[in-house]
Design a protein around this motif. Structure first.
Motif, PDB file in Angstrom:
ATOM      1  N   ASN A  10      22.521-120.530 -59.233  1.00 53.44           N
ATOM      2  CA  ASN A  10      22.323-120.805 -57.808  1.00 53.44           C
ATOM      3  C   ASN A  10      21.197-120.241 -57.450  1.00 53.44           C
ATOM      4  O   ASN A  10      20.612-119.105 -57.688  1.00 53.44           O
ATOM      5  N   SER A  11      20.222-121.127 -56.708  1.00 53.26           N
ATOM      6  CA  SER A  11      18.932-120.804 -56.343  1.00 53.26           C
ATOM      7  C   SER A  11      18.976-119.493 -55.712  1.00 53.26           C
ATOM      8  O   SER A  11      18.055-119.220 -55.374  1.00 53.26           O
ATOM      9  N   TRP A  12      20.069-119.714 -54.691  1.00 53.09           N
ATOM     10  CA  TRP A  12      19.856-118.447 -53.862  1.00 53.09           C
ATOM     11  C   TRP A  12      20.022-117.041 -54.080  1.00 53.09           C
ATOM     12  O   TRP A  12      19.873-116.017 -53.535  1.00 53.09           O
ATOM     13  N   LEU A  13      20.663-116.894 -55.371  1.00 54.42           N
ATOM     14  CA  LEU A  13      20.987-115.573 -55.897  1.00 54.42           C
ATOM     15  C   LEU A  13      20.145-115.072 -56.801  1.00 54.42           C
ATOM     16  O   LEU A  13      19.859-115.636 -57.663  1.00 54.42           O
ATOM     17  N   GLN A  14      19.924-113.819 -56.560  1.00 57.67           N
ATOM     18  CA  GLN A  14      19.192-112.921 -57.380  1.00 57.67           C
ATOM     19  C   GLN A  14      20.126-112.344 -58.586  1.00 57.67           C
ATOM     20  O   GLN A  14      21.305-112.025 -58.102  1.00 57.67           O
ATOM     21  N   ALA A  15      19.459-111.739 -59.589  1.00 58.93           N
ATOM     22  CA  ALA A  15      20.420-111.430 -60.654  1.00 58.93           C
ATOM     23  C   ALA A  15      20.934-109.851 -60.053  1.00 58.93           C
ATOM     24  O   ALA A  15      20.114-109.208 -59.665  1.00 58.93           O
ATOM     25  N   GLY A  16      22.140-109.756 -60.168  1.00 58.67           N
ATOM     26  CA  GLY A  16      22.833-108.571 -59.788  1.00 58.67           C
ATOM     27  C   GLY A  16      23.081-108.515 -58.070  1.00 58.67           C
ATOM     28  O   GLY A  16      22.319-109.189 -57.322  1.00 58.67           O
ATOM     29  N   VAL A  17      24.113-108.209 -57.850  1.00 58.38           N
ATOM     30  CA  VAL A  17      24.765-107.923 -56.251  1.00 58.38           C
ATOM     31  C   VAL A  17      25.121-106.623 -56.242  1.00 58.38           C
ATOM     32  O   VAL A  17      26.348-106.167 -56.648  1.00 58.38           O
ATOM     33  N   GLY A 241      27.271-129.630 -54.327  1.00 60.30           N
ATOM     34  CA  GLY A 241      25.779-129.922 -54.509  1.00 60.30           C
ATOM     35  C   GLY A 241      25.041-129.530 -53.305  1.00 60.30           C
ATOM     36  O   GLY A 241      23.914-129.571 -53.634  1.00 60.30           O
ATOM     37  N   VAL A 242      25.572-128.903 -52.260  1.00 58.59           N
ATOM     38  CA  VAL A 242      24.816-128.189 -51.226  1.00 58.59           C
ATOM     39  C   VAL A 242      24.427-126.753 -51.785  1.00 58.59           C
ATOM     40  O   VAL A 242      24.915-125.959 -51.611  1.00 58.59           O
ATOM     41  N   THR A 243      23.052-126.794 -52.131  1.00 59.90           N
ATOM     42  CA  THR A 243      22.440-125.487 -52.635  1.00 59.90           C
ATOM     43  C   THR A 243      21.540-125.093 -51.555  1.00 59.90           C
ATOM     44  O   THR A 243      21.260-123.681 -51.540  1.00 59.90           O
ATOM     45  N   GLN A 244      21.125-125.763 -50.703  1.00 60.79           N
ATOM     46  CA  GLN A 244      20.290-125.308 -49.375  1.00 60.79           C
ATOM     47  C   GLN A 244      20.788-125.797 -47.976  1.00 60.79           C
ATOM     48  O   GLN A 244      20.261-126.909 -47.759  1.00 60.79           O
ATOM     49  N   ARG A 286      27.123-131.501 -45.213  1.00 62.93           N
ATOM     50  CA  ARG A 286      26.366-131.373 -46.180  1.00 62.93           C
ATOM     51  C   ARG A 286      25.156-130.468 -45.803  1.00 62.93           C
ATOM     52  O   ARG A 286      24.041-130.292 -46.716  1.00 62.93           O
ATOM     53  N   GLN A 287      25.015-129.778 -44.827  1.00 64.51           N
ATOM     54  CA  GLN A 287      23.991-129.022 -44.179  1.00 64.51           C
ATOM     55  C   GLN A 287      24.554-127.495 -44.125  1.00 64.51           C
ATOM     56  O   GLN A 287      23.550-126.932 -43.545  1.00 64.51           O
TER      57      GLN A 287
END
Length: 415
Positions: A10-17, A241-244, A286-287
């Motif tokens: 997932n492009s929005w997620l940094q490693a570790g939450v 498919g909605v990643t952003q 889709r937005q």
């Protein structure tokens, strides 16, 4: 249930939450107090209103306290509803430290009186005389009585809980009882940090007779509380498919202990779900990402976890975050937030009421990351944070849904 994992792309997620304990205003703090009378809906209104049904289904689970098994049931319900509307769902888990009351009470004449430890109280079991302090517990009030070695009891109001506790400790008290100044239990009280003595909250009904008792009654105070790590669950829904997204719509689905949380905040949770249903077969869907946040009542932990896990580019590409909190009671709907979005809302609905910036709900976490925000809110009401928060007006839910849709569509059209 699909959970967000460290190895997901997932492009929005940094490693570790991981969310940490932060000092924030009590959730859903009000810019002003608006009294409201809630009319129970007719059976025909309830049957025809799926948004109202969502509120009732959440309320029927009981108090939705972060970290409890009830929240797994509540998140499962929301996941099922979003999937039925055509969305895919993910559960973002996060952890934080939470103050937990494991069962606190006062024993007077062999009668056990249940109470609630205030957040920040130290634990303790005491046997000591009970001394009533006049007024609300200012330094001068303590000077009027001798509480050294005693358990002080006084009324809520006028000064902060933390100041009452500091004054009690300074006067030599070994424990403190704060009595609510309105009907009902004293739920959700916080000292804003760790106190030097055990502090118990009592309802007016239980506490006022004790204040009026003969001085120096011997009592047993048991404050059974601790801090523990709990796991919260944010429910995220969007089309495949909605990643952003260009916008995020959210509302918290947890409630305070002892309250089934119809207005605070099954109402906002249900409105976000209703907007998602309305848009599911439209290009606008889709937005958008739709999020039900957990851990709001403990200090905005769910929304903090989300924005802290998001990549900076994900947040900077958002046109706005719209937050719905306490929108099922009181006729007047108000909005607040970033000036650009409040202006956009007024252009869409010139008659809508606006209020100044307010930080006490999940939009504040996004505002801290420079995301434009808009907060939808109808003000407080007598059942706020009480066991009686069971009823909302389905017509107000529908009205809020329509207002949210109108403003959202305008927001998505902006450059």
């Amino acid at each position: 249930m699909a959970q967000l994992k460290k190895n997901q792309a997932n492009s929005w997620l940094q490693a570790g939450v991981m969310a940490v304990l932060v000092s924030l205003p009590t959730a859903c703090m009000q810019p002003n107090r608006v009294e409201g009378v809630v009319q129970a809906p007719t059976s025909s209104e309830a049957k025809s209103n799926s948004t109202y049904a969502d509120v009732q289904n959440l309320v029927n689970l009981g108090p939705r306290v972060a970290g409890t098994p009830v929240m797994e049931k509540a998140s499962s319900y929301l996941i099922d509803q979003y999937r039925k509307a055509g969305y895919i769902t993910e559960v973002q888990t996060f952890t934080y430290q939470k103050f937990v009351d494991l069962g606190s009470n006062l024993i007077v004449d062999n009668v056990t009186i249940e109470g609630q430890a205030l957040n920040g109280s130290i634990p303790g079991k005491l046997n000591a005389p009970l001394v009533a302090v006049p007024n609300v517990g200012r330094s001068a009030d303590f000077a009027a009585v001798n509480v050294k070695g005693a358990i002080a009891i006084l009324k809520r109001g006028e000064i902060r809980f933390s100041q009452k506790a500091e004054n009690a400790a300074a006067a030599g008290a070994v424990g403190l009882i704060i009595v609510n100044n309105q009907p009902g239990d004293l739920y959700g009280g916080s000292l804003g940090g760790e106190a030097k003595l055990p502090v118990l909250g009592l309802s007016a009904e239980k506490g006022n007779p004790l204040i009026a008792r003969t001085p120096n009654t011997q009592v047993n105070l048991n404050v059974n509380a601790k801090r523990q790590i709990v796991t919260g669950r944010n429910v995220i829904a969007h089309l495949p498919g909605v990643t952003q997204p260009k916008a995020i719509l959210g509302g918290h689905y947890d409630s305070v202990a002892g309250s089934p949380g119809a207005n605070d905040n099954a109402s906002g949770t249900a409105v976000v779900l209703a907007i998602a249903r309305n848009l599911s077969n439209t290009p606008q869907a889709r937005q958008i990402w739709f999020i039900a946040f957990d851990g709001e009542e403990d200090g905005l932990h769910g929304s903090r976890a989300f924005v802290n896990a998001a990549q900076p580019q994900f947040l900077s590409n958002l046109k706005g975050m719209m937050n719905f909190d306490m929108v099922g009671v009181n006729n007047q709907l108000g909005i607040g937030g970033t000036s650009s979005l409040t202006a956009l809302a007024q252009a869409s609905l010139p008659q809508i009421k606006t209020f100044g910036s307010i930080r006490g709900s999940d939009h504040a976490s996004f505002a801290d990351k420079n995301v434009p925000v808009l907060f939808f809110y109808r003000g407080s009401e007598p059942n706020y944070h009480t066991p009686n928060d069971k009823t909302i007006d389905p017509k107000l839910l529908d009205q809020t849904t329509q207002v949210g849709l109108d403003i959202l569509k305008r927001l998505l059209k902006t450059n």
